[in-house]
Design an enzyme around this catalytic site. Structure first.
Site, short mmCIF file in Angstrom:
data_model
loop_
_atom_site.label_atom_id
_atom_site.label_comp_id
_atom_site.label_asym_id
_atom_site.label_seq_id
_atom_site.Cartn_x
_atom_site.Cartn_y
_atom_site.Cartn_z
N HIS A 1 0.83 -1.21 0.00
CA HIS A 1 0.00 0.00 0.00
C HIS A 1 0.86 1.26 0.00
CE1 HIS A 1 -3.24 -2.70 2.09
NE2 HIS A 1 -3.14 -2.94 0.80
N GLN A 2 1.89 1.28 -0.84
CA GLN A 2 2.79 2.43 -0.91
C GLN A 2 2.03 3.69 -1.34
OE1 GLN A 2 3.56 -0.57 -2.64
NE2 GLN A 2 4.85 -1.29 -0.98
#
Length: 539
Positions: free
Chosen positions: A475-476
């Site tokens: 989930h960058q």
């Protein structure tokens, strides 16, 4: 089409596909999408459980790695990102989570008008076709079908939800409804028997329009400027360098790693870094690539007394059975994500919102992390995993180029668990996993804990374990974050790069802070709202 277009979209990922659809809808604008990867018409992309086969596949995956991370016991974490039509929505686990109301009210409070919960809820409802039906929280009739995912789940899911209730976490029928807290099942971007990626829902329907051109295997090398205005991009295709010019705007939708990298190689970023690499500084802004935020987590695994998916997915005859089941009925394990159950909980009662996410998998893979993610070849015994990840990490990293060549991967520094708060919260969280599995509803089926194992009991040992076994949950975000001031952000509330013209960043890089939950839904929402802003500004 000539080598000129109205809008250039760099990246056919979750946000880029939505942008392509909405910007071409009226027929007034010529739009070109440049995607470094190829077609998503691949068996394992379309097969919901096939994503395990895509995890290390360079044909569809950028295969990024972080710098060695002290927070992860010195390991380099593997970061899969989609390099294919649909981007990471074509290789992800398909969990559909919008985020908490308060997440978006935080966006607005940070100086970003138009991004509060009421505004983003309207966008979510407009883009959705939710199988659960339309109500105060959900939309129906939009282009994105979202499965309610209630049928065909492993029977242990019901006992998992009951055990969560016994541990004090009640059932929640809809994590995208009135509240996120509780245990239940995840909605999924699955339609029929196939993955419902952003490419399937938004891009492929738009590709029938004459004013949309999609160029695959086209890696953008830099943004082309005239003065302070972005006028096009240089890209590489079939070994040839080409230039495409934009009459209106260039939009970067290359993701939380690709978008800051492209800005930096184009002269927008930290001046000292760019000068060191021989890149002329067009716009000094040290926030480009900074504020990198990600969710990290791990699984605890138990050996079970009753059959799990291991027994059917591992042997050849089981593979044959589930393959036939999928082909004949469109059902069975292959038609799902492995995350059948889930939830959100608070590690401390005084928290104002859940700060941890749960993943329940009637399934286990205790094989090494590197080299393969064997979803289709699990352990040779009945195993079950409970995973979790932190929703509100305080640790921050960065993305920095190490070369002026956009083909060279940038340096990604995650700094996982680098603050005392993140370590303390994860310690409380892993103890809750054991508490759930000790409840009567689940304990009756458990033979024993395999990972980390009953010998790991002290706080120091639990911390050492989660440092050694944790990794990204993909989930960058936040590396070109939105905000009113160029001193602390990269883009304004209309997603325009501060100090430049004709250039926007519309993807997860633009998040002012990381939302609680999976990032595919909010990335598509940012694409939806971003398109509205682009069209309004064009008028």
């Amino acid at each position: 089409m000539s080598d000129e277009t109205d809008y250039i979209i760099v990246g056919a990922g979750s946000a880029g596909c939505v942008l392509a659809n909405r910007l071409t809808e009226s027929g007034k604008h010529r739009v070109t999408v440049l995607e470094a990867g190829g077609t998503d018409m691949r068996f394992y992309v379309q097969l919901p459980l096939g994503y395990g086969k895509l995890f290390y596949n360079p044909a569809v995956n950028w295969l990024y790695k972080t710098q060695p991370d002290p927070g992860l016991a010195g390991q380099q974490d593997h970061i899969p990102r989609g390099k294919v039509l649909g981007g990471s929505s074509s290789i992800n686990a398909m969990v559909y989570i919008r985020g908490q109301k308060v997440d978006f009210d935080d966006w607005k409070a940070a100086g970003n008008p138009g991004w509060g919960w009421d505004e983003v809820l309207a966008a979510y409802k407009a883009m959705e076709d939710n199988e659960a039906g339309a109500d105060e929280w959900r939309g129906q009739g939009g282009p994105l079908f979202v499965s309610k995912n209630r049928k065909g789940l492993h029977w242990l899911v019901e006992d998992y939800i009951a055990a969560c209730g016994e541990a004090g976490l009640p059932w929640n029928p809809d994590f995208n409804g009135a509240t996120q807290e509780g245990a239940g099942t995840y909605q999924m971007t699955i339609k029929g028997r196939r993955r419902n990626s952003a490419a399937r829902a938004f891009l492929h329907p738009a590709m029938k329009r004459p004013n949309l051109r999609v160029i695959t295997k086209a890696q953008v090398l830099r943004v082309v400027f005239e003065g302070n205005r972005a006028v096009g991009v240089e890209y590489l295709q079939d070994g040839q360098r080409k230039v495409l010019r934009a009459k209106a705007e260039v939009i970067l939708s290359a993701g939380a790693i690709g978008s800051p990298q492209l800005l930096q190689v184009s002269g927008v970023g930290e001046g000292a870094l760019l000068q060191r690499l021989g890149i002329p500084v067009l716009r000094e802004n040290a926030n480009v690539g900074a504020h990198y935020t990600d969710h990290h987590g791990l699984n605890y695994t138990w050996r079970m007394k009753v059959p799990t998916y291991n027994g059917i997915l591992r042997p050849w005859w089981g593979k044959a059975f589930v393959g036939l089941q999928y082909l004949l009925t469109g059902g069975g394990p292959l038609s799902k994500s492995i995350n059948h159950g889930g939830g959100f909980f608070k590690t401390r009662p005084e928290h104002d919102r859940p700060n941890m996410q749960l993943y329940m998998q009637a399934f286990s893979t205790l094989l090494p992390r590197a080299g393969e993610r064997p979803l289709l070849t699990p352990d040779p015994f009945p195993g079950l995993s409970l995973g979790l990840s932190n929703c509100r990490p305080t640790s921050r990293g960065h993305v920095r180029i190490s070369s002026a060549d956009a083909r060279v991967h940038p340096e990604i520094t995650a700094n996982a668990y680098s603050t005392p708060e993140d370590v303390e919260e994860m310690l409380l969280a892993v103890k809750f996993l054991r508490r759930v599995m000790a409840q009567p509803a689940m304990a009756r089926w458990v033979e024993g804990e395999l990972r980390p194992g009953p010998e790991v009991q002290s706080d120091d040992d639990l911390i050492a374990d989660f440092r050694a076994r944790s990794g990204t949950v993909y989930h960058q975000s936040c590396t070109c974050r939105m905000g009113p001031d160029a001193a602390t952000s990269v883009i304004d509330a209309r997603l325009r790069v501060h100090g430049l013209e004709g250039l926007r960043v519309i993807d997860a890089a633009s998040f002012p802070n990381l939302i609680a939950g999976n990032t595919n839904a909010p990335s598509m929402m940012v694409g939806w709202k971003g398109a509205e802003m682009v069209l309004a500004d064009a008028r």
